[in-house]
Design an enzyme around this catalytic site. Structure first.
Site, PDB file in Angstrom:
ATOM      1  N   GLU A 167      29.047  15.610  29.297  1.00 54.85           N
ATOM      2  CA  GLU A 167      29.798  15.858  28.067  1.00 54.85           C
ATOM      3  C   GLU A 167      29.801  17.332  27.634  1.00 54.85           C
ATOM      4  O   GLU A 167      29.141  17.712  26.657  1.00 54.85           O
ATOM      5  CB  GLU A 167      29.281  14.963  26.933  1.00 54.85           C
ATOM      6  CG  GLU A 167      29.450  13.486  27.243  1.00 54.85           C
ATOM      7  CD  GLU A 167      29.013  12.566  26.090  1.00 54.85           C
ATOM      8  OE1 GLU A 167      28.477  13.071  25.087  1.00 54.85           O
ATOM      9  OE2 GLU A 167      29.200  11.350  26.207  1.00 54.85           O
ATOM     10  N   GLU A 351      30.330   6.101  30.511  1.00 50.00           N
ATOM     11  CA  GLU A 351      29.628   5.615  29.316  1.00 50.00           C
ATOM     12  C   GLU A 351      30.620   4.876  28.436  1.00 50.00           C
ATOM     13  O   GLU A 351      31.733   5.360  28.194  1.00 50.00           O
ATOM     14  CB  GLU A 351      29.051   6.760  28.459  1.00 50.00           C
ATOM     15  CG  GLU A 351      27.813   7.393  29.007  1.00 50.00           C
ATOM     16  CD  GLU A 351      27.259   8.479  28.077  1.00 50.00           C
ATOM     17  OE1 GLU A 351      27.500   8.424  26.853  1.00 50.00           O
ATOM     18  OE2 GLU A 351      26.595   9.379  28.603  1.00 50.00           O
TER      19      GLU A 351
HETATM   20  O1  IFM Z   1      23.590   8.729  23.233  1.00 51.88           O
HETATM   21  C1  IFM Z   1      24.732   9.427  23.559  1.00 51.88           C
HETATM   22  C2  IFM Z   1      24.615  10.015  24.952  1.00 51.88           C
HETATM   23  O2  IFM Z   1      23.518  10.856  25.054  1.00 51.88           O
HETATM   24  C3  IFM Z   1      25.847  10.803  25.312  1.00 51.88           C
HETATM   25  N1  IFM Z   1      27.049  10.059  25.054  1.00 51.88           N
HETATM   26  C4  IFM Z   1      27.182   9.386  23.796  1.00 51.88           C
HETATM   27  C5  IFM Z   1      25.959   8.553  23.527  1.00 51.88           C
HETATM   28  C6  IFM Z   1      26.111   7.815  22.178  1.00 51.88           C
HETATM   29  O3  IFM Z   1      26.255   8.735  21.134  1.00 51.88           O
END
Ligand code: IFM
Length: 437
Positions: A167, A351
């Site tokens: 990210e 994710e």
């Molecule tokens: O917990 C985070 C993760 O570290 C990165 N992506 C989003 C998740 C939820 O906020």
């Protein structure tokens, strides 16, 4: 769950994700200090000043955690490696215990039939490098590539896939412009430098891993489905700017070899000198691209200097994070990316998941519905031609949700942070059943 494995192609991968600082217990095993330790120790940054010193104690309980994924019937595990655990000062000396931990972890995954999907950097920058300017320093590209070499010399022969950075928007914009994550800066010049260096560091690290022969290299970005908060021209412009920074800047660099003009309009004066000469480095050939998706955003214009945007609350049902639930946003992002940026490159949802204030024994209907709806959206995107090859649940365990501490529970498995006992939630059982069908 309405979905079942048979709704997806035979080789489609189902995985769960975590990250090192959020679960391992950074206080164990000789890891060096990171900017998250000091950010959390500074009053006002993190709810109750909570930190990752113990977290889920995955450092000692990793076998149980891998066993949970194996029993769920998952195909892969997306994990991250802690730079400061492996190189406590970020450069130079290597902590053998740290390397051995990831060595055991990867062997443990393989022994349980889980494909190891590695992310090199998921946000815990060694403090010694933060002292040198961290992501605002152009040398970070070489520092991360050196770490990539050290860790991949150990585990690179056995990982299924690897991506340098989780990210980039969070690493750069959230952390250096909005001040919400470590190092907590609110500075447009630092933010612009970090936005660019996160991509040069990606490029150098991919180059370093390719040189070692590591296979299946990719990148992982997060996306939001962005809408103007109202019909005004001002809101439309604000939404476009917000969406440019969040969704188009990094894929512009990675896949087009340029940054979007509407973002350059505000950011260019602050980018590092010579930024436009770095795209050959940034555009390393990739084998796949990962999408992290959770929610949508409504954006209105705000007074003040560029980007002059503000978020406005939307009408949809929300998760514990106050994030609106918008499954068709995932369908939209996947089709938009494959049509405009990634083409035939395999995509993974790396994710997706929701936080819910779960109590052991309580039903878990909201999470089951959320996941089902997003899997259906992913399937619809595939029907429209998006070459999706896998889907990853965030997260295996309740864990450290950064500035929001331990309160926001994203896990398929409940963690009691007093006893560290793991208890699979109903969503865990529902997924296990769905994966058998
Ligand atoms: O917990 C985070 C993760 O570290 C990165 N992506 C989003 C998740 C939820 O906020």
């Amino acid at each position: 769950m309405k979905f079942s494995r048979s709704d997806f192609p035979q080789d489609f991968l189902f995985a769960a994700a975590t990250s090192s600082y959020q679960i391992e217990g950074h206080g164990f095993g000789g890891a060096g200090q990171t900017h998250w330790d000091t950010f959390a120790a500074t009053p006002g940054n993190v709810v109750r000043a909570e930190h990752g010193a113990i977290a889920c104690d995955h450092y000692h309980r990793w076998e149980e955690d891998l066993g949970l994924m194996q029993a769920m019937g998952l195909d892969a595990y997306r994990f991250s490696t802690s730079w400061a655990r492996v190189m406590p000062e970020g450069r130079g000396a290597v902590n053998a215990d740290g390397l051995d931990f990831y060595d055991r972890l990867v062997d443990g995954m393989l022994a349980r039939g889980l494909k190891p999907m590695a992310t090199l950097y998921h946000w815990e920058l060694p403090s010694a490098l933060a002292d040198k300017g961290g992501w605002a320093n152009p040398d970070i590209a070489h520092w991360l590539a050196d770490f990539a070499t050290v860790i991949m010399e150990k585990i690179g022969d056995r990982v299924f896939s690897a991506a340098p950075i989780n990210e980039p928007w969070c690493v750069a914009w959230l952390s250096h412009f909005l001040g919400g994550h470590a190092p907590g800066l609110r500075d447009i010049r630092a933010a612009a430098h970090a936005m660019h260096h996160v991509l040069t560091a990606h490029g150098r690290s991919v180059e370093a891993m390719r040189a070692l022969g590591v296979q299946n290299l990719g990148a992982v970005c997060n996306f939001e489905d962005v809408y103007p908060a109202d019909d005004s021209v001002a809101a439309q412009k604000a939404a476009q700017t917000y969406e440019g920074i969040y969704n188009r800047f990094f894929v512009g660099g990675l896949f087009n070899g340029s940054y979007p003009q509407d973002v350059l309009d505000g950011l260019e004066p602050y980018l590092p000198k010579g930024w436009d000469k770095d795209f050959d480095l940034i555009q390393q050939p990739l084998d796949w691209f990962g999408i992290n998706y959770y929610t949508c955003k409504r954006v209105a214009s705000d007074s003040g200097p560029w980007p002059s945007t503000k978020e406005v609350e939307g009408p949809l049902p929300k998760t514990q994070m106050d994030w609106e639930i918008k499954p068709d946003g995932l369908e939209h992002i996947l089709t938009w990316l494959s049509k405009n940026y990634t083409g035939a490159l395999p995509l993974y949802v790396t994710e997706n998941g929701m936080a819910n204030p779960d109590v052991v024994g309580q039903d878990d209907v909201a999470r089951i519905d959320y996941l089902d709806a997003h899997l259906a959206a992913a399937r619809r995107a595939m029907d429209q031609g998006a070459p999706l090859a896998g889907y990853t649940f965030w997260s295996l365990l309740d864990n450290y949700e950064w500035a929001l501490g331990y309160e926001k529970r994203f896990g398929l498995v409940h963690v009691d942070f007093e006893t560290l006992q793991r208890t699979p939630k109903a969503s865990y059982h529902a997924i296990r059943d769905a994966l058998c069908r």
